[in-house]
Design a protein around this motif. Structure first.
Motif, short mmCIF file in Angstrom:
data_model
loop_
_atom_site.label_atom_id
_atom_site.label_comp_id
_atom_site.label_asym_id
_atom_site.label_seq_id
_atom_site.Cartn_x
_atom_site.Cartn_y
_atom_site.Cartn_z
N TYR A 1 0.92 -1.31 -0.03
CA TYR A 1 0.05 0.01 -0.07
C TYR A 1 0.82 1.21 -0.01
CZ TYR A 1 -3.56 -3.21 1.26
OH TYR A 1 -4.42 -4.26 1.43
N ALA A 2 0.30 2.32 -0.64
CA ALA A 2 0.78 3.70 -0.32
C ALA A 2 -0.17 4.68 0.05
CB ALA A 2 1.21 4.22 -2.01
N GLN A 3 0.19 5.39 0.88
CA GLN A 3 -0.59 6.26 1.61
C GLN A 3 -0.61 7.54 0.61
OE1 GLN A 3 1.01 8.15 5.08
NE2 GLN A 3 -0.87 8.99 5.99
N PRO B 1 -9.07 15.24 -0.59
CA PRO B 1 -10.33 14.63 0.12
C PRO B 1 -10.04 13.10 0.51
CG PRO B 1 -10.33 14.76 -2.49
CD PRO B 1 -9.34 15.53 -1.90
N LEU B 2 -8.98 12.49 0.00
CA LEU B 2 -8.79 11.18 0.36
C LEU B 2 -7.59 11.05 1.50
CD1 LEU B 2 -9.24 9.73 -3.09
CD2 LEU B 2 -10.87 9.75 -1.24
N ASP B 3 -7.15 12.09 2.02
CA ASP B 3 -5.86 12.05 2.96
C ASP B 3 -6.15 10.95 3.94
OD1 ASP B 3 -3.59 13.24 4.22
OD2 ASP B 3 -4.83 13.83 5.74
N ALA C 1 -5.99 9.00 -11.07
CA ALA C 1 -7.05 9.86 -11.02
C ALA C 1 -7.94 8.91 -10.04
CB ALA C 1 -7.77 10.46 -12.31
N LEU C 2 -8.58 9.21 -8.90
CA LEU C 2 -9.23 8.40 -8.30
C LEU C 2 -10.79 8.99 -7.96
CD1 LEU C 2 -6.74 7.71 -5.47
CD2 LEU C 2 -7.26 6.17 -7.21
N ILE C 3 -11.48 8.23 -8.28
CA ILE C 3 -13.05 8.51 -8.20
C ILE C 3 -13.57 8.75 -6.86
CG2 ILE C 3 -15.61 7.83 -8.46
CD1 ILE C 3 -14.53 6.18 -10.87
N THR C 4 -13.97 9.82 -6.36
CA THR C 4 -14.60 10.18 -5.09
C THR C 4 -15.72 11.18 -4.99
OG1 THR C 4 -13.73 11.29 -3.02
CG2 THR C 4 -13.00 12.52 -4.89
N GLY D 1 -18.61 11.67 -8.84
CA GLY D 1 -18.01 11.02 -10.09
C GLY D 1 -16.83 12.02 -10.39
N GLY D 2 -16.59 12.98 -9.38
CA GLY D 2 -15.29 13.58 -9.60
C GLY D 2 -14.11 12.82 -9.13
N ARG D 3 -12.80 13.41 -9.76
CA ARG D 3 -11.78 12.66 -9.40
C ARG D 3 -10.74 13.38 -8.61
NH1 ARG D 3 -14.48 10.39 -13.04
NH2 ARG D 3 -14.18 8.34 -14.07
N ALA D 4 -9.98 12.59 -7.84
CA ALA D 4 -8.91 13.54 -6.99
C ALA D 4 -7.68 12.90 -7.51
CB ALA D 4 -8.92 12.96 -5.46
#
Length: 90
Positions: A27-29, A34-36, A54-57, A65-68
């Motif tokens: 795993y990576a942190q 928003p996904l901190d 680009a992670l869906i959040t 549907g946006g991405r971080a």
């Protein structure tokens, strides 16, 4: 416990019932944004894997549907730093 504390140590994309890290995975942190505090499973990415993801959040600037956007640190491959949010695909 607030939402940020609840999410720390949980794996991005994992089922809520089984959201903790597994010993057979790497795993990576995720740092900032928003996904901190969430962990990103990088087991299958390898050292030469993507430098950015680009992670869906639903909790970013653009809502559902946006991405971080996160980029792998040059000096620490097990940390991805937040670079901003982007709207999802139209």
């Amino acid at each position: 416990m607030d939402e940020a504390d609840f999410m720390r140590g949980r794996v991005y994309g994992a089922d809520h019932e089984d959201a903790g890290p597994r010993p057979d995975r790497a795993y990576a942190q995720l740092v900032g944004g928003p996904l901190d505090g969430l962990l990103l499973d990088v087991t299958d990415l390898g050292a030469d894997g993507p430098r950015e993801v680009a992670l869906i959040t639903e909790i970013g600037r653009y809502g559902a549907g946006g991405r971080a956007l996160y980029a792998r640190r040059a000096a620490d491959a097990l940390r991805f730093d937040w670079r901003g949010d982007t709207p999802g695909a139209p």
